[in-house]
Design a protein around this motif. Sequence first.
Motif, short mmCIF file in Angstrom:
data_model
loop_
_atom_site.label_atom_id
_atom_site.label_comp_id
_atom_site.label_asym_id
_atom_site.label_seq_id
_atom_site.Cartn_x
_atom_site.Cartn_y
_atom_site.Cartn_z
N GLY A 134 -5.19 -6.66 -6.65
CA GLY A 134 -4.34 -5.66 -7.28
C GLY A 134 -3.57 -4.80 -6.30
N LEU A 135 -2.25 -4.74 -6.46
CA LEU A 135 -1.40 -3.81 -5.73
C LEU A 135 -1.21 -2.57 -6.60
CD1 LEU A 135 1.33 -6.25 -4.36
CD2 LEU A 135 -0.84 -5.59 -3.30
N LEU A 136 -1.37 -1.40 -6.02
CA LEU A 136 -1.38 -0.16 -6.78
C LEU A 136 -0.11 0.66 -6.60
CD1 LEU A 136 -5.10 0.72 -6.09
CD2 LEU A 136 -4.12 0.09 -8.30
N VAL A 137 0.88 0.14 -5.90
CA VAL A 137 2.12 0.87 -5.68
C VAL A 137 3.25 0.21 -6.47
CG1 VAL A 137 1.39 1.64 -3.40
CG2 VAL A 137 2.69 -0.48 -3.62
N ASN A 175 0.79 -1.23 0.00
CA ASN A 175 0.00 0.00 0.00
C ASN A 175 0.82 1.28 0.00
OD1 ASN A 175 -2.61 -1.40 0.40
ND2 ASN A 175 -1.77 -1.91 2.40
N GLY A 176 2.15 1.19 0.05
CA GLY A 176 2.95 2.38 0.28
C GLY A 176 2.91 2.75 1.75
N ASN A 177 3.62 3.81 2.10
CA ASN A 177 3.66 4.28 3.49
C ASN A 177 3.81 5.78 3.49
OD1 ASN A 177 3.79 4.47 6.26
ND2 ASN A 177 5.85 3.60 6.43
N PRO A 178 2.72 6.52 3.23
CA PRO A 178 2.83 7.98 3.14
C PRO A 178 3.26 8.60 4.45
CG PRO A 178 0.53 7.28 3.15
CD PRO A 178 1.35 6.04 2.99
N ASP A 179 4.03 9.67 4.36
CA ASP A 179 4.53 10.36 5.54
C ASP A 179 3.40 11.03 6.30
OD1 ASP A 179 7.13 9.65 4.88
OD2 ASP A 179 7.47 11.49 3.73
N ASP A 180 3.62 11.22 7.60
CA ASP A 180 2.60 11.84 8.44
C ASP A 180 2.25 13.25 7.98
OD1 ASP A 180 2.64 9.54 9.90
OD2 ASP A 180 3.74 10.37 11.60
#
Length: 540
Positions: free
Chosen positions: A418-421, A115-120
Amino acid sequence: MADLLFRGATVVDGTGAARFRADVTVTGGTIEEVAAPGEGPRTARQVLDADGLVLAPGFIDMHAHSDLRLLIEPAHPSRVTQGVTCEVLGQDGLSYAPVDDATLPALRRQIAGWNGNPDDDAFDWDWRTVGEYLDRIDRGAGVNACYLVPHGSVRMLAMGWDNRPPTPAELDRMRELLARGLREGAVGMSSGLTYTPGMYADTAELVALCRVVAEYGGYHAPHQRSYGAGALEGYAEMVEIARRSGCPLHLTHATMNFGVNEGRAGELLALVDGALADGVDLTLDSYPYLPGSTTLSALLPSWAAEGGPDATLARLGSAADRERIRADVEERGSDGCHGVVTDWATIQISGVREERLAPLVGRTVAQIAAERGSTGTEVFFELLRADSLATTILQHVGHEENVRAIMRHPAHTVGSDGLLVGARPHPRAWGTFPRYLARYGRELGVLSLEEAVTRMTGRPARRLGLVRRGLVRAGHHADLVLLDPDTVRDRATFEEPRLPAAGIPYVYVNGTAVVHEGAPTGALPGRALRRTHRGTEAAA
């Protein structure tokens, strides 16, 4: 006056019945009437000439990994352009609700490859419970979404990453967390039995939790323990859990992959048929491609993943642990590799988090090793450490005859997985649904149009308890797809995986166009579809 009139459409209604011609009207987000041509209203605020086009219910993705993408990019073009109007999140036992302040950071790292890991500072992680996560979706989304309580996340909250059975108090805590998530609207529970910490659960633990799911009218969606050498044993365990708990079972990404399972789909389907004959409530899903997709770290043996990401990275820094991993992966066939000795020529890098590793995307581990004069396992270790376990891969391990046999089964539904990253994710994220219609329907004749549509609509709606979705029927919510049966096709490829489908000019979610004349509108009419205690979608 009706809001919308589809005039002269060929209706494939999601029941599996033969197609028929009709005028279909929509008012206030609901299908108002399905009438014989010329017998319904003659006008509406918007009239679409649907002559030669098929009107179908919106497609339901039974296995999606859009848990963050739906929030980051809520218009969700990967889904709406292929006709998806609802997807099921919280898969494979690992997702972001329920969590607390301690488990959320670890989960973010563990499933960054999904999923990714977006910054805070770029993303607001403003929920902790299932209900709060569903509230976040309700702020605006391009599609509707259902949610499964993830067993692994619940286990983390109750007992961390320990490789042991729960104490009675810990099991009670898991039951409480699961029941709360179900009360807040989840449709069931997922489990990820090749991922930490879910893999440490024994059959008895899963039976106990599935009994809770059954009480709330939900279902169990397991990523079972092996898709390789132990595939049939893994499926048999899931059926046994369903029998003992009384909980409906949905076998996610039901495949028979790797060389050991070539030509063995019939054995899986015999197991399914036997369970159905015994009264087990069972469905399954699959995607219409041969390669699979996961994280590179998923190939690690379970002992190497125990304790979470930091403990795993520490083991990768130990020469003794690396040698033990190498022997498991290359000689013995570790549980992380589904009991199959890894062939590095089948493992292709599809995405990396570290920009400096981007040149490796699209190449197999064997190719990288040959260019460096190294070994596949050395490249494996280097990538895991350099990319902090976030690398994603394609696994070229599928068999066409198995794929076709499974999709023919009457319990079959569709899940993209489906993975979207990543730079080059699996094209199934953008192409699964039109590929069923084009390649396996129109071109190969494996499924008729009616059979394909019911697998994408009516059948999954029944599994999810969505009593007014999944069919073209008066009184149902207007989740609808208008497509050209002669030109619909997937355009996404392994080289260009983010290309939208062709031949799907109009898509509606709750009566609002999310695709108009082939282009996404950016509208956000979707919402979280919560399950009530009675096991059906809430009326709100």
